[in-house]
Structure formats: C-alpha cells, structure tokens
Design a protein around this motif. Sequence first.
Motif, short mmCIF file in Angstrom:
data_model
loop_
_atom_site.label_atom_id
_atom_site.label_comp_id
_atom_site.label_asym_id
_atom_site.label_seq_id
_atom_site.Cartn_x
_atom_site.Cartn_y
_atom_site.Cartn_z
N MET A 1 0.87 -1.00 0.09
CA MET A 1 0.00 0.06 -0.12
C MET A 1 0.91 1.35 -0.11
SD MET A 1 -2.88 0.74 2.68
CE MET A 1 -2.63 2.46 3.53
N PRO A 2 0.55 2.11 -0.86
CA PRO A 2 1.32 3.26 -0.87
C PRO A 2 1.28 4.16 0.24
CG PRO A 2 -0.49 3.75 -2.17
CD PRO A 2 -0.41 2.38 -1.82
N GLY A 3 2.14 5.18 0.79
CA GLY A 3 2.05 6.11 1.87
C GLY A 3 0.84 6.71 1.70
N TYR A 4 0.02 7.22 2.89
CA TYR A 4 -1.14 7.78 2.85
C TYR A 4 -1.28 9.28 3.52
CZ TYR A 4 -0.92 5.10 7.25
OH TYR A 4 -0.38 4.63 8.26
N ILE B 1 -7.33 5.54 -0.76
CA ILE B 1 -6.59 4.41 -0.81
C ILE B 1 -7.16 3.12 -0.05
CG2 ILE B 1 -4.44 3.41 0.16
CD1 ILE B 1 -2.99 5.79 -0.31
N LEU B 2 -7.65 3.55 1.12
CA LEU B 2 -8.32 2.45 1.73
C LEU B 2 -9.48 1.73 0.90
CD1 LEU B 2 -8.43 3.86 5.47
CD2 LEU B 2 -7.15 1.71 4.57
N ASN B 3 -10.43 2.62 0.18
CA ASN B 3 -11.45 2.20 -0.56
C ASN B 3 -10.89 1.43 -1.76
OD1 ASN B 3 -13.34 3.09 1.37
ND2 ASN B 3 -13.29 5.08 0.26
N GLY B 4 -9.70 1.70 -2.46
CA GLY B 4 -9.06 0.98 -3.39
C GLY B 4 -8.53 -0.22 -3.39
N ILE B 5 -8.19 -0.67 -1.96
CA ILE B 5 -7.54 -1.99 -1.86
C ILE B 5 -8.22 -3.03 -1.34
CG2 ILE B 5 -5.54 -2.92 -0.66
CD1 ILE B 5 -4.29 -0.24 -0.87
N ASN C 1 -0.12 8.70 14.14
CA ASN C 1 -0.84 10.07 13.93
C ASN C 1 -2.51 9.55 13.61
OD1 ASN C 1 -1.26 9.53 11.08
ND2 ASN C 1 0.82 10.09 10.57
N ALA C 2 -3.36 10.47 13.23
CA ALA C 2 -4.66 10.15 12.81
C ALA C 2 -4.76 9.30 11.86
CB ALA C 2 -5.44 11.56 12.65
N HIS C 3 -4.09 9.67 10.65
CA HIS C 3 -4.17 8.70 9.49
C HIS C 3 -3.69 7.20 9.81
CE1 HIS C 3 -4.83 12.12 6.83
NE2 HIS C 3 -3.89 12.61 7.39
N ASP C 4 -2.81 7.13 10.51
CA ASP C 4 -2.46 5.72 11.05
C ASP C 4 -3.44 4.80 11.94
OD1 ASP C 4 0.41 6.07 10.21
OD2 ASP C 4 0.81 6.82 12.05
N LYS D 1 -9.17 0.03 9.85
CA LYS D 1 -9.73 -0.93 8.74
C LYS D 1 -8.89 -2.19 8.77
CE LYS D 1 -11.07 -1.20 4.15
NZ LYS D 1 -12.13 -0.83 3.45
N LEU D 2 -7.63 -2.23 8.99
CA LEU D 2 -6.74 -3.42 8.81
C LEU D 2 -6.90 -4.46 9.98
CD1 LEU D 2 -3.30 -1.85 7.62
CD2 LEU D 2 -5.19 -2.86 6.27
N ILE D 3 -7.19 -3.98 11.14
CA ILE D 3 -7.51 -4.75 12.40
C ILE D 3 -8.17 -6.39 12.19
CG2 ILE D 3 -9.52 -3.61 13.57
CD1 ILE D 3 -6.43 -4.88 15.50
N GLN D 4 -9.13 -6.14 11.38
CA GLN D 4 -10.02 -7.45 11.21
C GLN D 4 -9.21 -8.27 10.36
OE1 GLN D 4 -12.96 -6.74 8.26
NE2 GLN D 4 -12.22 -4.98 7.69
#
Length: 106
Positions: free
Chosen positions: A4-7, A17-21, A38-41, A47-50
């Motif tokens: 995944m690219p930087g966000y 990015i999240l919606n595209g992967i 940070n907030a983006h992290d 989203k990734l925790i699952q």
Amino acid sequence: MEYMPGYGTQMHDTEEILNGIEFRYFKKIIFVIKGKINAHDQVVFSKLIQYNPIIVRTFSEGLNESELKSVTEDIGKNLNKFIKVSFVSNRTNMNLEILKNRLEID
C-alpha cells in the motif's frame, strides 16, 4: 508482493487508498511505522485490524528500554494494546531474522 502506498498526503488520500484496496486478498498485512502514531495511522489500522496485521516499528536500533516501553504504550493506546510489536532496524538488521520467522518467510 503487493504494498500500500504512503497515505495521508494530498497525492495519497487515506480514505481513497483504503477504498481502493481489497485487503481480504492479502495473505499477511504488515503495518510499518517509524515514529509517533498519527490520525491517518489510526484510520488505516482500524480498517486493517480485522485482518490480524503485524505491527513493525522500524528505525528501532537506537531505542533504549524506556523508549521501547514508551513506543509500545503509544502503539497500545492509539492502535491496539493486544497486538505484539516487532521492533526492527533495516540499518543494523536488528531483529530482522525474528521478524522473518514470525512472517514465515524463507
């Protein structure tokens, strides 16, 4: 290998990015961080925790015991306190073999 690219920038909007992967197609997800969370992290990680991500903290070669504890607490507070953090360094190869074994890479 996919990544995944930087966000969190104008060129790489976090939500876009999240919606595209399609994360469900990945065998393993490695969430790599370097500094403070940070907030983006937090948005990405939620989203990734699952998918049971592995958290890797890079540039860890200079951290003393107190700093390692502080980073672990920061990650626990801002992401998830139940996921083990792998502290590594690509400069010194610190803990890369341990991470490799954890990822089951030959």
